[in-house]
Design a protein around this motif. Structure first.
Motif, PDB file in Angstrom:
ATOM      1  N   ILE A 137     102.922 -20.954 -48.795  1.00 39.49           N
ATOM      2  CA  ILE A 137     104.310 -21.375 -48.981  1.00 39.49           C
ATOM      3  C   ILE A 137     104.494 -22.002 -50.363  1.00 39.49           C
ATOM      4  O   ILE A 137     103.710 -22.851 -50.787  1.00 39.49           O
ATOM      5  N   THR A 138     105.543 -21.571 -51.056  1.00 40.91           N
ATOM      6  CA  THR A 138     105.867 -22.154 -52.359  1.00 40.91           C
ATOM      7  C   THR A 138     107.141 -22.996 -52.306  1.00 40.91           C
ATOM      8  O   THR A 138     107.376 -23.802 -53.200  1.00 40.91           O
ATOM      9  N   SER A 139     107.972 -22.807 -51.303  1.00 39.35           N
ATOM     10  CA  SER A 139     109.176 -23.625 -51.150  1.00 39.35           C
ATOM     11  C   SER A 139     109.621 -23.574 -49.701  1.00 39.35           C
ATOM     12  O   SER A 139     109.681 -22.501 -49.105  1.00 39.35           O
ATOM     13  N   LYS A 140     109.940 -24.738 -49.154  1.00 42.19           N
ATOM     14  CA  LYS A 140     110.259 -24.831 -47.740  1.00 42.19           C
ATOM     15  C   LYS A 140     111.761 -24.748 -47.468  1.00 42.19           C
ATOM     16  O   LYS A 140     112.586 -24.859 -48.374  1.00 42.19           O
ATOM     17  N   PHE A 141     112.098 -24.575 -46.213  1.00 43.16           N
ATOM     18  CA  PHE A 141     113.466 -24.652 -45.708  1.00 43.16           C
ATOM     19  C   PHE A 141     113.934 -26.094 -45.852  1.00 43.16           C
ATOM     20  O   PHE A 141     113.231 -27.025 -45.478  1.00 43.16           O
ATOM     21  N   GLY A 142     115.123 -26.289 -46.417  1.00 44.53           N
ATOM     22  CA  GLY A 142     115.630 -27.657 -46.506  1.00 44.53           C
ATOM     23  C   GLY A 142     116.415 -27.908 -47.768  1.00 44.53           C
ATOM     24  O   GLY A 142     116.714 -26.986 -48.530  1.00 44.53           O
ATOM     25  N   PRO A 143     116.781 -29.168 -48.014  1.00 48.57           N
ATOM     26  CA  PRO A 143     117.611 -29.510 -49.177  1.00 48.57           C
ATOM     27  C   PRO A 143     116.853 -29.287 -50.469  1.00 48.57           C
ATOM     28  O   PRO A 143     115.659 -29.564 -50.569  1.00 48.57           O
ATOM     29  N   ARG A 144     117.569 -28.779 -51.451  1.00 43.89           N
ATOM     30  CA  ARG A 144     116.959 -28.556 -52.753  1.00 43.89           C
ATOM     31  C   ARG A 144     118.028 -28.701 -53.826  1.00 43.89           C
ATOM     32  O   ARG A 144     118.909 -27.860 -53.944  1.00 43.89           O
ATOM     33  N   GLY A 146     120.697 -30.579 -54.237  1.00 42.74           N
ATOM     34  CA  GLY A 146     122.101 -30.641 -53.881  1.00 42.74           C
ATOM     35  C   GLY A 146     122.601 -29.487 -53.051  1.00 42.74           C
ATOM     36  O   GLY A 146     123.751 -29.479 -52.635  1.00 42.74           O
ATOM     37  N   ARG A 147     121.761 -28.504 -52.789  1.00 44.37           N
ATOM     38  CA  ARG A 147     122.128 -27.380 -51.927  1.00 44.37           C
ATOM     39  C   ARG A 147     121.039 -27.211 -50.878  1.00 44.37           C
ATOM     40  O   ARG A 147     120.028 -27.912 -50.902  1.00 44.37           O
ATOM     41  N   TRP A 148     121.285 -26.264 -49.973  1.00 40.73           N
ATOM     42  CA  TRP A 148     120.313 -26.045 -48.903  1.00 40.73           C
ATOM     43  C   TRP A 148     119.609 -24.717 -49.107  1.00 40.73           C
ATOM     44  O   TRP A 148     120.244 -23.708 -49.409  1.00 40.73           O
ATOM     45  N   HIS A 149     118.286 -24.745 -48.951  1.00 40.59           N
ATOM     46  CA  HIS A 149     117.472 -23.538 -49.037  1.00 40.59           C
ATOM     47  C   HIS A 149     117.251 -23.044 -47.616  1.00 40.59           C
ATOM     48  O   HIS A 149     116.604 -23.713 -46.805  1.00 40.59           O
ATOM     49  N   TYR A 150     117.791 -21.870 -47.294  1.00 41.76           N
ATOM     50  CA  TYR A 150     117.877 -21.419 -45.894  1.00 41.76           C
ATOM     51  C   TYR A 150     116.705 -20.563 -45.431  1.00 41.76           C
ATOM     52  O   TYR A 150     116.781 -19.931 -44.382  1.00 41.76           O
ATOM     53  N   GLY A 151     115.628 -20.551 -46.192  1.00 42.67           N
ATOM     54  CA  GLY A 151     114.464 -19.797 -45.778  1.00 42.67           C
ATOM     55  C   GLY A 151     113.190 -20.455 -46.265  1.00 42.67           C
ATOM     56  O   GLY A 151     113.199 -21.569 -46.795  1.00 42.67           O
ATOM     57  N   THR A 152     112.089 -19.760 -46.078  1.00 45.72           N
ATOM     58  CA  THR A 152     110.783 -20.186 -46.573  1.00 45.72           C
ATOM     59  C   THR A 152     110.341 -19.200 -47.646  1.00 45.72           C
ATOM     60  O   THR A 152     110.362 -17.986 -47.411  1.00 45.72           O
ATOM     61  N   ASP A 153     109.960 -19.695 -48.812  1.00 40.15           N
ATOM     62  CA  ASP A 153     109.463 -18.842 -49.884  1.00 40.15           C
ATOM     63  C   ASP A 153     107.950 -18.723 -49.766  1.00 40.15           C
ATOM     64  O   ASP A 153     107.242 -19.742 -49.654  1.00 40.15           O
ATOM     65  N   ILE A 154     107.465 -17.484 -49.781  1.00 42.34           N
ATOM     66  CA  ILE A 154     106.041 -17.218 -49.624  1.00 42.34           C
ATOM     67  C   ILE A 154     105.555 -16.473 -50.865  1.00 42.34           C
ATOM     68  O   ILE A 154     106.153 -15.477 -51.281  1.00 42.34           O
ATOM     69  N   ASP A 155     104.472 -16.939 -51.437  1.00 42.69           N
ATOM     70  CA  ASP A 155     103.939 -16.351 -52.665  1.00 42.69           C
ATOM     71  C   ASP A 155     103.399 -14.951 -52.407  1.00 42.69           C
ATOM     72  O   ASP A 155     102.872 -14.653 -51.322  1.00 42.69           O
ATOM     73  N   LEU A 156     103.554 -14.074 -53.395  1.00 37.59           N
ATOM     74  CA  LEU A 156     102.998 -12.721 -53.319  1.00 37.59           C
ATOM     75  C   LEU A 156     102.864 -12.162 -54.725  1.00 37.59           C
ATOM     76  O   LEU A 156     103.311 -12.763 -55.702  1.00 37.59           O
ATOM     77  N   TYR A 232     112.023 -15.586 -47.016  1.00 30.69           N
ATOM     78  CA  TYR A 232     111.989 -15.156 -45.611  1.00 30.69           C
ATOM     79  C   TYR A 232     112.856 -16.078 -44.764  1.00 30.69           C
ATOM     80  O   TYR A 232     112.681 -17.294 -44.774  1.00 30.69           O
ATOM     81  N   GLU A 233     113.826 -15.487 -44.057  1.00 28.32           N
ATOM     82  CA  GLU A 233     114.714 -16.259 -43.196  1.00 28.32           C
ATOM     83  C   GLU A 233     114.598 -15.800 -41.750  1.00 28.32           C
ATOM     84  O   GLU A 233     114.379 -14.611 -41.478  1.00 28.32           O
ATOM     85  N   VAL A 234     114.798 -16.738 -40.840  1.00 30.06           N
ATOM     86  CA  VAL A 234     114.924 -16.456 -39.408  1.00 30.06           C
ATOM     87  C   VAL A 234     116.293 -16.971 -38.984  1.00 30.06           C
ATOM     88  O   VAL A 234     116.637 -18.127 -39.257  1.00 30.06           O
ATOM     89  N   SER A 272     123.571 -30.565 -44.616  1.00 28.98           N
ATOM     90  CA  SER A 272     123.889 -29.573 -45.640  1.00 28.98           C
ATOM     91  C   SER A 272     125.336 -29.690 -46.074  1.00 28.98           C
ATOM     92  O   SER A 272     125.661 -29.599 -47.253  1.00 28.98           O
ATOM     93  N   LYS A 273     126.220 -29.902 -45.107  1.00 30.89           N
ATOM     94  CA  LYS A 273     127.644 -30.012 -45.414  1.00 30.89           C
ATOM     95  C   LYS A 273     127.922 -31.220 -46.297  1.00 30.89           C
ATOM     96  O   LYS A 273     128.768 -31.188 -47.187  1.00 30.89           O
ATOM     97  N   SER A 274     127.164 -32.302 -46.084  1.00 28.31           N
ATOM     98  CA  SER A 274     127.408 -33.524 -46.841  1.00 28.31           C
ATOM     99  C   SER A 274     126.773 -33.505 -48.216  1.00 28.31           C
ATOM    100  O   SER A 274     126.912 -34.451 -48.978  1.00 28.31           O
ATOM    101  N   GLY A 275     126.065 -32.393 -48.517  1.00 27.70           N
ATOM    102  CA  GLY A 275     125.500 -32.259 -49.852  1.00 27.70           C
ATOM    103  C   GLY A 275     124.289 -33.126 -50.083  1.00 27.70           C
ATOM    104  O   GLY A 275     124.060 -33.622 -51.183  1.00 27.70           O
ATOM    105  N   VAL A 276     123.473 -33.324 -49.032  1.00 30.62           N
ATOM    106  CA  VAL A 276     122.275 -34.132 -49.174  1.00 30.62           C
ATOM    107  C   VAL A 276     121.361 -33.492 -50.204  1.00 30.62           C
ATOM    108  O   VAL A 276     121.139 -32.289 -50.214  1.00 30.62           O
ATOM    109  N   SER A 277     120.816 -34.287 -51.066  1.00 29.67           N
ATOM    110  CA  SER A 277     119.970 -33.775 -52.139  1.00 29.67           C
ATOM    111  C   SER A 277     118.569 -34.330 -52.019  1.00 29.67           C
ATOM    112  O   SER A 277     118.353 -35.434 -51.545  1.00 29.67           O
ATOM    113  N   SER A 278     117.610 -33.550 -52.467  1.00 29.21           N
ATOM    114  CA  SER A 278     116.237 -34.028 -52.581  1.00 29.21           C
ATOM    115  C   SER A 278     115.736 -33.648 -53.957  1.00 29.21           C
ATOM    116  O   SER A 278     116.441 -33.065 -54.752  1.00 29.21           O
TER     117      SER A 278
END
Length: 329
Positions: A137-144, A146-156, A232-234, A272-278
């Motif tokens: 995994i290179t990036s997880k599902f979650g806030p990024r 100021g926006r939301w990342h809706y999947g998991t990034d997998i290296d290839l 990759y999204e589910v 996500s709607k409130s614009g939570v940032s990490s």
């Protein structure tokens, strides 16, 4: 179908303005920037809206006058005829849409009941497969940023085979230049849909039936992507859920043969709607200067030459053009 969903007028839950990309130069050679934000009119950005273009009845509406691209209302049964192909599907969906990732009118936070998803069932010849041969995994599902990342990034590596996660049918095979690049959406027997983004080439076509483990495309870095990886999204009825809810990527397996979906799975929607940032993921770039070599750049940043070539889609024989920005992390 298990679980009655409350419906009604639903507002755009996640519509957040695309943030300006901030460029930071600690010195004259390094560029740090946020990445992977889709354009506002891209499929990736549109896929998180809940309200459909038109309220649709489940089975009775005449679809001949609907101006919804390739959308069809189908009567859910054990077998349905779609695009001249007989496809067995679970009874979770009533809309077949080959253009829009989320054409469903479901606010997941309003779910009242629990939906039991049988992920795989060997007794029924329903297997599963990991989407890649390896799943770092290179990036997880979650806030990024100021926006939301809706999947998991997998290296290839570019050209790596991408596999269907479960048995199902290809609902979308499309190009999204501002977000997913070449991507595919699969609808599965178990009631989930999976999305595979940034492919260099798609292989499976819309309407194709695929078995778990069948190659559907090749890895790449198309669309809004700065290096080869699989986004990759589910999703359940158009609503993204964290793939790590069901996958143990380090151990290369599913966490179980079933999964329960409740409104709690989608609680992130409020954040996500409130614009939570990490802090978000940041990419580090080196601006090529005269005399630079791949080995010299790699040594300076403490990375390998193979990482530089993989992140930038180049070979060790590539001529480094002065002024070019090379991603190093």
């Amino acid at each position: 179908m298990g679980g009655a969903m409350a419906q009604g007028k639903v507002k755009d839950l996640f519509k957040v303005k695309t943030p300006k990309i901030q460029y930071v130069r600690p010195d004259t050679t390094i560029l740090i920037k946020y990445e992977d934000f889709p354009d506002e009119d891209s499929d990736a950005d549109q896929s998180i809206y809940f309200n459909p273009k038109k309220e649709l009845s489940i089975v009775s509406e005449d679809t001949s006058e609907l101006d919804l691209g390739e959308q069809h209302i189908v009567e859910v049964s054990e077998e349905v005829l779609i695009d001249s192909t007989w496809i067995r599907i679970a009874g979770y969906y009533a809309i077949w849409d080959t253009q829009n990732i989320n054409p469903y009118r479901m606010d997941s936070r309003q779910m009242k009941d629990t939906v039991d998803i049988k992920l795989y069932d060997p007794a029924q010849n329903r297997e599963y497969n990991m989407p890649l041969e390896k799943t770092p995994i290179t990036s997880k599902f979650g806030p990024r940023s100021g926006r939301w990342h809706y999947g998991t990034d997998i290296d290839l590596d570019t050209g790596d085979s991408i596999y269907a996660a479960f048995d199902g049918v290809v609902r979308i095979n499309k190009w999204d230049g501002g977000g997913y690049g070449n991507y595919i959406v699969l609808r599965h027997y178990n009631g989930l849909e999976t999305l595979y983004g940034h492919m260099s080439r798609t292989i499976a076509k819309t309407g194709d039936f695929v078995k778990a483990g069948e190659v559907i495309g090749l890895g790449g870095s198309t669309g809004r992507s700065s290096g080869p990886h699989l986004h990759y999204e589910v999703r359940y009825q158009g609503n993204p859920l964290d793939p790590e809810n069901i996958y143990d990527f380090p151990d290369y397996l599913l966490k179980g043969d079933s999964y329960q979906i409740t409104s709690a799975v989608f609680n992130y929607a409020n954040r996500s709607k409130s614009g939570v940032s990490s802090g978000g993921r940041r990419a580090v770039y080196h601006k090529v200067r005269g005399g630079d070599t791949l080995s010299g750049i790699a040594k300076r940043y403490g990375v390998s030459v193979s990482q530089l070539t993989r992140l930038n889609g180049i070979s060790t024989r590539t001529t480094l053009r002065v002024g070019r920005s090379l991603r190093v992390r």
